[in-house]
Design an enzyme around this catalytic site. Sequence first.
Site, mmCIF file in Angstrom:
data_model
loop_
_atom_site.group_PDB
_atom_site.id
_atom_site.type_symbol
_atom_site.label_atom_id
_atom_site.label_comp_id
_atom_site.label_asym_id
_atom_site.label_seq_id
_atom_site.Cartn_x
_atom_site.Cartn_y
_atom_site.Cartn_z
ATOM 1 N N TYR A 1 -1.683 -0.677 11.151
ATOM 2 C CA TYR A 1 -1.831 -1.339 9.841
ATOM 3 C C TYR A 1 -0.690 -0.956 8.904
ATOM 4 O O TYR A 1 0.004 -1.822 8.356
ATOM 5 C CB TYR A 1 -3.180 -0.977 9.196
ATOM 6 C CG TYR A 1 -3.218 -1.251 7.708
ATOM 7 C CD1 TYR A 1 -3.199 -2.556 7.226
ATOM 8 C CD2 TYR A 1 -3.232 -0.205 6.780
ATOM 9 C CE1 TYR A 1 -3.205 -2.816 5.858
ATOM 10 C CE2 TYR A 1 -3.239 -0.453 5.416
ATOM 11 C CZ TYR A 1 -3.221 -1.758 4.956
ATOM 12 O OH TYR A 1 -3.213 -2.019 3.607
ATOM 13 N N THR B 1 0.825 -1.217 0.000
ATOM 14 C CA THR B 1 0.000 0.000 0.000
ATOM 15 C C THR B 1 0.859 1.267 0.000
ATOM 16 O O THR B 1 1.996 1.251 0.499
ATOM 17 C CB THR B 1 -0.902 -0.006 1.259
ATOM 18 O OG1 THR B 1 -1.517 1.263 1.405
ATOM 19 C CG2 THR B 1 -0.092 -0.275 2.530
ATOM 20 N N ASP B 2 0.283 2.354 -0.488
ATOM 21 C CA ASP B 2 0.985 3.650 -0.447
ATOM 22 C C ASP B 2 1.083 4.189 0.973
ATOM 23 O O ASP B 2 1.850 5.117 1.231
ATOM 24 C CB ASP B 2 0.291 4.663 -1.366
ATOM 25 C CG ASP B 2 -1.154 4.966 -0.992
ATOM 26 O OD1 ASP B 2 -1.684 4.326 -0.055
ATOM 27 O OD2 ASP B 2 -1.757 5.848 -1.627
ATOM 28 N N GLU B 3 0.309 3.615 1.904
ATOM 29 C CA GLU B 3 0.309 4.141 3.276
ATOM 30 C C GLU B 3 1.642 3.942 3.980
ATOM 31 O O GLU B 3 1.883 4.548 5.028
ATOM 32 C CB GLU B 3 -0.782 3.465 4.106
ATOM 33 C CG GLU B 3 -2.147 3.783 3.589
ATOM 34 C CD GLU B 3 -3.241 3.338 4.541
ATOM 35 O OE1 GLU B 3 -2.937 3.045 5.705
ATOM 36 O OE2 GLU B 3 -4.390 3.293 4.094
ATOM 37 N N LYS C 1 2.378 -3.242 7.270
ATOM 38 C CA LYS C 1 2.621 -3.395 5.824
ATOM 39 C C LYS C 1 4.038 -2.912 5.481
ATOM 40 O O LYS C 1 4.730 -3.531 4.667
ATOM 41 C CB LYS C 1 1.591 -2.614 5.007
ATOM 42 C CG LYS C 1 0.176 -3.147 5.056
ATOM 43 C CD LYS C 1 0.016 -4.552 4.489
ATOM 44 C CE LYS C 1 0.212 -4.635 2.996
ATOM 45 N NZ LYS C 1 -0.126 -5.982 2.463
HETATM 46 P P1 NAD Z 1 -9.516 -7.488 2.430
HETATM 47 O O1 NAD Z 1 -9.480 -7.240 3.895
HETATM 48 O O2 NAD Z 1 -10.759 -7.211 1.667
HETATM 49 O O3 NAD Z 1 -9.110 -9.004 2.116
HETATM 50 C C1 NAD Z 1 -8.086 -9.658 2.797
HETATM 51 C C2 NAD Z 1 -8.237 -11.152 2.577
HETATM 52 O O4 NAD Z 1 -7.154 -11.820 3.256
HETATM 53 C C3 NAD Z 1 -9.534 -11.727 3.151
HETATM 54 O O5 NAD Z 1 -10.122 -12.623 2.230
HETATM 55 C C4 NAD Z 1 -9.080 -12.470 4.415
HETATM 56 O O6 NAD Z 1 -9.907 -13.589 4.733
HETATM 57 C C5 NAD Z 1 -7.685 -12.896 4.006
HETATM 58 N N1 NAD Z 1 -6.810 -13.138 5.166
HETATM 59 C C6 NAD Z 1 -6.663 -12.360 6.268
HETATM 60 N N2 NAD Z 1 -5.804 -12.948 7.134
HETATM 61 C C7 NAD Z 1 -5.382 -14.097 6.539
HETATM 62 C C8 NAD Z 1 -4.486 -15.131 6.921
HETATM 63 N N3 NAD Z 1 -3.839 -15.107 8.083
HETATM 64 N N4 NAD Z 1 -4.289 -16.154 6.058
HETATM 65 C C9 NAD Z 1 -4.952 -16.208 4.864
HETATM 66 N N5 NAD Z 1 -5.825 -15.279 4.472
HETATM 67 C C10 NAD Z 1 -6.038 -14.227 5.298
HETATM 68 O O7 NAD Z 1 -8.286 -6.633 1.848
HETATM 69 P P2 NAD Z 1 -8.084 -5.976 0.413
HETATM 70 O O8 NAD Z 1 -8.603 -4.592 0.451
HETATM 71 O O9 NAD Z 1 -8.549 -6.911 -0.625
HETATM 72 O O10 NAD Z 1 -6.490 -5.876 0.375
HETATM 73 C C11 NAD Z 1 -5.708 -6.899 -0.216
HETATM 74 C C12 NAD Z 1 -4.251 -6.486 -0.166
HETATM 75 O O11 NAD Z 1 -4.064 -5.271 -0.878
HETATM 76 C C13 NAD Z 1 -3.709 -6.220 1.245
HETATM 77 O O12 NAD Z 1 -2.396 -6.724 1.318
HETATM 78 C C14 NAD Z 1 -3.722 -4.708 1.367
HETATM 79 O O13 NAD Z 1 -2.727 -4.262 2.262
HETATM 80 C C15 NAD Z 1 -3.410 -4.313 -0.062
HETATM 81 N N6 NAD Z 1 -3.908 -2.988 -0.486
HETATM 82 C C16 NAD Z 1 -5.223 -2.655 -0.331
HETATM 83 C C17 NAD Z 1 -5.679 -1.435 -0.793
HETATM 84 C C18 NAD Z 1 -7.126 -1.030 -0.678
HETATM 85 O O14 NAD Z 1 -7.476 0.100 -1.013
HETATM 86 N N7 NAD Z 1 -8.038 -1.900 -0.238
HETATM 87 C C19 NAD Z 1 -4.790 -0.539 -1.407
HETATM 88 C C20 NAD Z 1 -3.445 -0.916 -1.536
HETATM 89 C C21 NAD Z 1 -3.024 -2.144 -1.082
HETATM 90 O O1 TDX Z 2 -16.903 6.028 7.628
HETATM 91 C C1 TDX Z 2 -15.831 6.510 7.233
HETATM 92 N N1 TDX Z 2 -15.725 7.860 7.070
HETATM 93 C C2 TDX Z 2 -14.589 8.471 6.640
HETATM 94 O O2 TDX Z 2 -14.554 9.702 6.509
HETATM 95 C C3 TDX Z 2 -14.677 5.677 6.896
HETATM 96 C C4 TDX Z 2 -14.762 4.190 7.066
HETATM 97 C C5 TDX Z 2 -13.544 6.308 6.443
HETATM 98 N N2 TDX Z 2 -13.482 7.657 6.324
HETATM 99 C C6 TDX Z 2 -12.262 8.280 5.771
HETATM 100 C C7 TDX Z 2 -10.944 7.816 6.343
HETATM 101 C C8 TDX Z 2 -10.014 7.951 5.159
HETATM 102 O O3 TDX Z 2 -9.553 9.295 5.048
HETATM 103 O O4 TDX Z 2 -12.230 7.884 4.397
HETATM 104 C C9 TDX Z 2 -10.889 7.645 3.953
HETATM 105 C C10 TDX Z 2 -10.769 6.214 3.441
HETATM 106 O O5 TDX Z 2 -10.916 5.352 4.548
HETATM 107 P P1 TDX Z 2 -10.734 3.757 4.436
HETATM 108 O O6 TDX Z 2 -11.694 3.220 3.437
HETATM 109 O O7 TDX Z 2 -10.766 3.196 5.814
HETATM 110 O O8 TDX Z 2 -9.304 3.644 3.739
HETATM 111 P P2 TDX Z 2 -7.809 4.085 4.189
HETATM 112 O O9 TDX Z 2 -7.680 4.200 5.654
HETATM 113 O O10 TDX Z 2 -7.432 5.265 3.342
HETATM 114 O O11 TDX Z 2 -6.994 2.771 3.712
HETATM 115 C C11 TDX Z 2 -7.328 2.115 2.466
HETATM 116 O O12 TDX Z 2 -6.405 2.425 1.460
HETATM 117 C C12 TDX Z 2 -5.113 1.898 1.602
HETATM 118 C C13 TDX Z 2 -7.410 0.594 2.643
HETATM 119 O O13 TDX Z 2 -8.352 0.285 3.658
HETATM 120 C C14 TDX Z 2 -6.064 0.021 2.957
HETATM 121 O O14 TDX Z 2 -6.132 -1.399 3.021
HETATM 122 C C15 TDX Z 2 -5.108 0.415 1.873
HETATM 123 O O15 TDX Z 2 -3.816 0.001 2.203
#
Ligand code: NAD
Ligand code: TDX
Length: 332
Positions: A148, A121-123, A152
């Site tokens: 988190y 992630t960019d975080e 990462k």
């Molecule tokens: P998500 O939470 O929707 O899915 C995570 C999945 O991993 C789930 O299916 C969960 O059951 C599985 N999991 C959790 N713990 C586990 C374990 N110990 N063993 C096996 N499986 C396990 O997350 P996502 O949003 O799909 O993110 C996927 C990846 O992408 C993560 O590594 C996250 O850091 C990265 N990422 C997410 C975002 C975003 O915006 N969502 C952005 C950049 C990077």
């Molecule tokens: O109810 C809400 N109201 C609100 O204002 C929630 C749930 C979030 N927010 C804000 C917090 C953040 O500024 O919205 C923005 C996005 O929030 P999230 O969806 O929780 O995402 P963020 O914390 O930015 O992280 C996401 O992007 C990077 C993913 O959850 C991560 O897995 C990924 O690495």
Amino acid sequence: MSRILVTGGAGFIGANFVHQTLRTLPQHELTVLDALTYAGSRANLNGVLDSIRFVEGSIVDEATVERLVRESDVVVHFAAESHNDNSLEDPSPFIETNLVGTFRILQAVRKHEKRLHHVSTDEVYGDLELGDPEKFSESTPYNPSSPYSASKAGSDMLVRAWVRSYGIHATISNCSNNYGAYQHVEKFIPRQITNVLCGEPPKLYGEGLNVRDWIHVDDHNRAVHAILERGRSGETYLIGADGERNNRQVIEMILEALGKDPGAYEKVRDRAGHDLRYAIDYTKLRQELGWRPEYTEFAEGLRQTVDWYATHEDWWRPQKAATEARYRRKGQ
Ligand code: NAD
Ligand code: TDX
């Protein structure tokens, strides 16, 4: 043809990766390893479970990881605990899965000399000032804010160390905020869409000026495939799509897409340590691998996502009440 092990393939991005791969690159054989935590579900793989091998298990389980990595050519590692708010309440599963789990994957990849792509992630870079022309690039120093993002960042560092010290064949990508189908209702965009569909106001943290750089999940996964095909071993690639919007703007767009007053949202308690702004410079991915986002209009991608949630209530309804009860307890 490759045998691809997809960790976390029953979660949001992983499941979309499975659907996209079967649709566009059907020569690959896919195995999904997923622990089916609260965030993962077989329902995310509806319609494709007969076309893949699904293994319910944890990436922390050494024997399972060892066996499945041995039986694959490539590992695409999505599995993680992924929600910042949850990590503030209880960091322990983030340490287990994101750090120890990644360590297990690395040891198995090293032992069996397999290719790894680590999804991050960019975080890990911390945050940027509002209105600053600066964006994150591959050379930005790591500076994570939450449990988190720190977990990462640590997992990325493990991958880099295994590349340098053991010579494993691995790439890393750091992507910005994804949106699209199958995203859990705890996350910002699905939470607000489903709130409106339930007749509840969207919930904005603080003043809502925090900026996220939105990318459609299909663009993220196309970039992962570009890196798998053409990425250089040991390299990091940032993935983004010029999607900067502040949270208030996104909520207004969701309300408008659902035919509501764009001011009909509620301000709630802000997140502790809330990162101000993320923004991605993806020049390296564009120039080196020729990748470009296909969703160039965020408003259009968002409208499609709103439609998906509006027509898939059976998918999100079972998670909604418990998710909102958790937020209510925290004043959010
Ligand atoms: P998500 O939470 O929707 O899915 C995570 C999945 O991993 C789930 O299916 C969960 O059951 C599985 N999991 C959790 N713990 C586990 C374990 N110990 N063993 C096996 N499986 C396990 O997350 P996502 O949003 O799909 O993110 C996927 C990846 O992408 C993560 O590594 C996250 O850091 C990265 N990422 C997410 C975002 C975003 O915006 N969502 C952005 C950049 C990077
Ligand atoms: O109810 C809400 N109201 C609100 O204002 C929630 C749930 C979030 N927010 C804000 C917090 C953040 O500024 O919205 C923005 C996005 O929030 P999230 O969806 O929780 O995402 P963020 O914390 O930015 O992280 C996401 O992007 C990077 C993913 O959850 C991560 O897995 C990924 O690495």
